[in-house]
Design an enzyme around this catalytic site. Structure first.
Site, PDB file in Angstrom:
ATOM      1  N   HIS A   1     -37.160  19.533   8.229  1.00 57.01           N
ATOM      2  CA  HIS A   1     -36.794  18.213   7.709  1.00 57.01           C
ATOM      3  C   HIS A   1     -35.475  17.755   8.340  1.00 57.01           C
ATOM      4  O   HIS A   1     -34.474  17.526   7.677  1.00 57.01           O
ATOM      5  CB  HIS A   1     -36.655  18.325   6.191  1.00 57.01           C
ATOM      6  CG  HIS A   1     -36.690  17.028   5.445  1.00 57.01           C
ATOM      7  ND1 HIS A   1     -35.793  16.031   5.676  1.00 57.01           N
ATOM      8  CD2 HIS A   1     -37.517  16.596   4.474  1.00 57.01           C
ATOM      9  CE1 HIS A   1     -36.056  15.033   4.853  1.00 57.01           C
ATOM     10  NE2 HIS A   1     -37.100  15.344   4.122  1.00 57.01           N
TER      11      HIS A   1
ATOM     12  N   GLU B   1     -39.349  14.682  11.393  1.00 56.57           N
ATOM     13  CA  GLU B   1     -39.602  16.054  10.956  1.00 56.57           C
ATOM     14  C   GLU B   1     -40.854  16.624  11.607  1.00 56.57           C
ATOM     15  O   GLU B   1     -41.957  16.103  11.395  1.00 56.57           O
ATOM     16  CB  GLU B   1     -39.753  16.055   9.433  1.00 56.57           C
ATOM     17  CG  GLU B   1     -38.639  15.298   8.706  1.00 56.57           C
ATOM     18  CD  GLU B   1     -38.987  14.899   7.287  1.00 56.57           C
ATOM     19  OE1 GLU B   1     -38.506  13.844   6.828  1.00 56.57           O
ATOM     20  OE2 GLU B   1     -39.803  15.629   6.654  1.00 56.57           O
TER      21      GLU B   1
HETATM   22  O1  TA6 Z   1     -39.656  13.822   4.280  1.00 53.82           O
HETATM   23  C1  TA6 Z   1     -39.589  12.588   3.677  1.00 53.82           C
HETATM   24  C2  TA6 Z   1     -39.487  12.808   2.177  1.00 53.82           C
HETATM   25  O2  TA6 Z   1     -40.591  13.490   1.703  1.00 53.82           O
HETATM   26  C3  TA6 Z   1     -39.262  11.470   1.471  1.00 53.82           C
HETATM   27  O3  TA6 Z   1     -40.385  11.073   0.741  1.00 53.82           O
HETATM   28  C4  TA6 Z   1     -38.033  11.715   0.595  1.00 53.82           C
HETATM   29  O4  TA6 Z   1     -38.350  12.112  -0.660  1.00 53.82           O
HETATM   30  C5  TA6 Z   1     -37.321  12.796   1.377  1.00 53.82           C
HETATM   31  O5  TA6 Z   1     -38.321  13.623   1.875  1.00 53.82           O
HETATM   32  C6  TA6 Z   1     -36.241  13.562   0.679  1.00 53.82           C
HETATM   33  O6  TA6 Z   1     -36.727  14.448  -0.226  1.00 53.82           O
HETATM   34  P1  TA6 Z   1     -35.696  15.292  -1.156  1.00 53.82           P
HETATM   35  O7  TA6 Z   1     -36.572  16.176  -1.998  1.00 53.82           O
HETATM   36  O8  TA6 Z   1     -34.834  16.101  -0.220  1.00 53.82           O
HETATM   37  O9  TA6 Z   1     -34.893  14.315  -1.919  1.00 53.82           O
END
Ligand code: TA6
Length: 319
Positions: free
Chosen positions: A172, A276
């Site tokens: 991520h 990601e």
């Molecule tokens: O990767 C994108 C995502 O899934 C978004 O939908 C957003 O929620 C982001 O990740 C961040 O997630 P987190 O659980 O770290 O707040």
């Protein structure tokens, strides 16, 4: 036998304390590029070029306090991406303490001029209660001689009850950009995606490049292995190469979502972009004894600016 940390010559690998006393490992290579990896989350929290410029985004409001995940760098989503399953969003390994792996299985190539560290996360009884599978997660983080950053995950099913297990996965990565409204993402043209803002409805990407003028949260499916992020202002291009990770998630929370996140600054969405390398659409299923490998390599190339237009082909062709 792994070369003891302090014995590596032209590269520099050091264990020390980071924010809130959390343990980290600092990697440095001859030209001055560096990377920092926190054992909490097995998370890369800094990647700098030879001019000591930070290439990853970390929120000024990030909390370095377990069990909260740290907002920025490269969190690892495993064994579940987002809310695609019964576990907490993005799984649990990003808020676990990893260990240094002193005796990792050999890698095909380990060159002396690469600074690297091997981490390992073993299953705990606590986690077995929420995800009843025995596994070993080995993560090698390497800083190449040119300052390239590589992450290689090796996940093995250690179940003794004959059970397979499925999982989804993502690196991520939070990239630091100058001005999101001037950023283009190349390499995902005409690719299908699931729109997280529209109940994961499926669409096909139009046009030539992805640009940003509002919240965007998409899972691109079966993408090319190479994706480029062109930061026009800084004449800098990030080139991502991925292996074993068919999908790619692109996310910018924009203003409203930014305000809703306690560990994220209201205006910080302008200086970050998540792209990601992931495996989301088709979960990987591992039989006992089987091992999966997922690799991400990120490099930075200068974007040459000509006749008012960035030449995206140059970034992708320069390989
Ligand atoms: O990767 C994108 C995502 O899934 C978004 O939908 C957003 O929620 C982001 O990740 C961040 O997630 P987190 O659980 O770290 O707040």
């Amino acid at each position: 036998m792994a070369v003891p940390l302090e014995k590596r010559e032209i590269v520099f690998v050091e264990r020390c304390k980071g924010v809130n006393g959390l343990e980290k490992v600092v990697l440095r290579e001859v030209r001055g590029c560096s990377a920092e990896v926190y054992l909490y989350g097995g998370q890369v929290m800094s990647w700098k070029n030879e001019h000591e410029e930070e290439l990853l985004f970390v929120s000024s409001k990030a909390t370095f306090k377990p069990p909260k995940a740290i907002r920025g760098g490269i969190p690892i989503c495993f064994p579940q991406f987002s809310n695609l399953g019964p576990l907490e969003p993005h799984g649990f390994v990003r808020n676990r303490f990893w260990s240094i792996d002193d005796d990792p299985p050999p890698f095909a190539t380990t060159s002396p001029n690469k600074a690297f560290v091997d981490l390992i996360l073993k299953l705990s009884d606590e986690d077995f209660k929420i995800w009843p599978h025995r596994y070993e997660f080995r993560l090698r983080i390497t800083l190449g001689p040119g300052g390239d950053l590589m992450l290689t995950s090796r996940i093995r099913n250690m179940n003794t009850d004959g059970k397979s297990f499925p999982f989804t996965f993502a690196y991520h990565t939070y990239f630091s950009v100058t001005d999101i409204s001037e950023v283009r993402v190349e390499g995902l043209e005409t690719i299908d995606y699931l729109d997280n803002l529209k109940n994961r409805e499926r669409f096909t990407e139009q046009g030539d490049a992805i640009t940003f003028e509002s919240e965007l949260d998409r899972i691109y499916l079966s993408t090319p292995t190479k994706i480029a992020i062109l930061d026009h202002e800084r004449k800098r291009t990030f080139v991502l190469r991925k292996d074993g990770l068919p999908d790619a998630v692109v996310w910018n929370p924009w203003d409203r979502k930014a305000k809703a996140m306690a560990d994220f600054g209201d205006e910080e969405y302008k200086q970050m972009l998540c792209v990601e390398a992931a495996c989301v659409e088709k979960p990987i299923t591992l039989k006992p004894g089987e091992e999966w490998r997922g690799r991400l390599e990120i490099s930075v190339v200068p974007s040459s600016y000509c006749s008012g237009q960035l030449d995206p082909r140059r970034a992708l062709q320069s390989g």
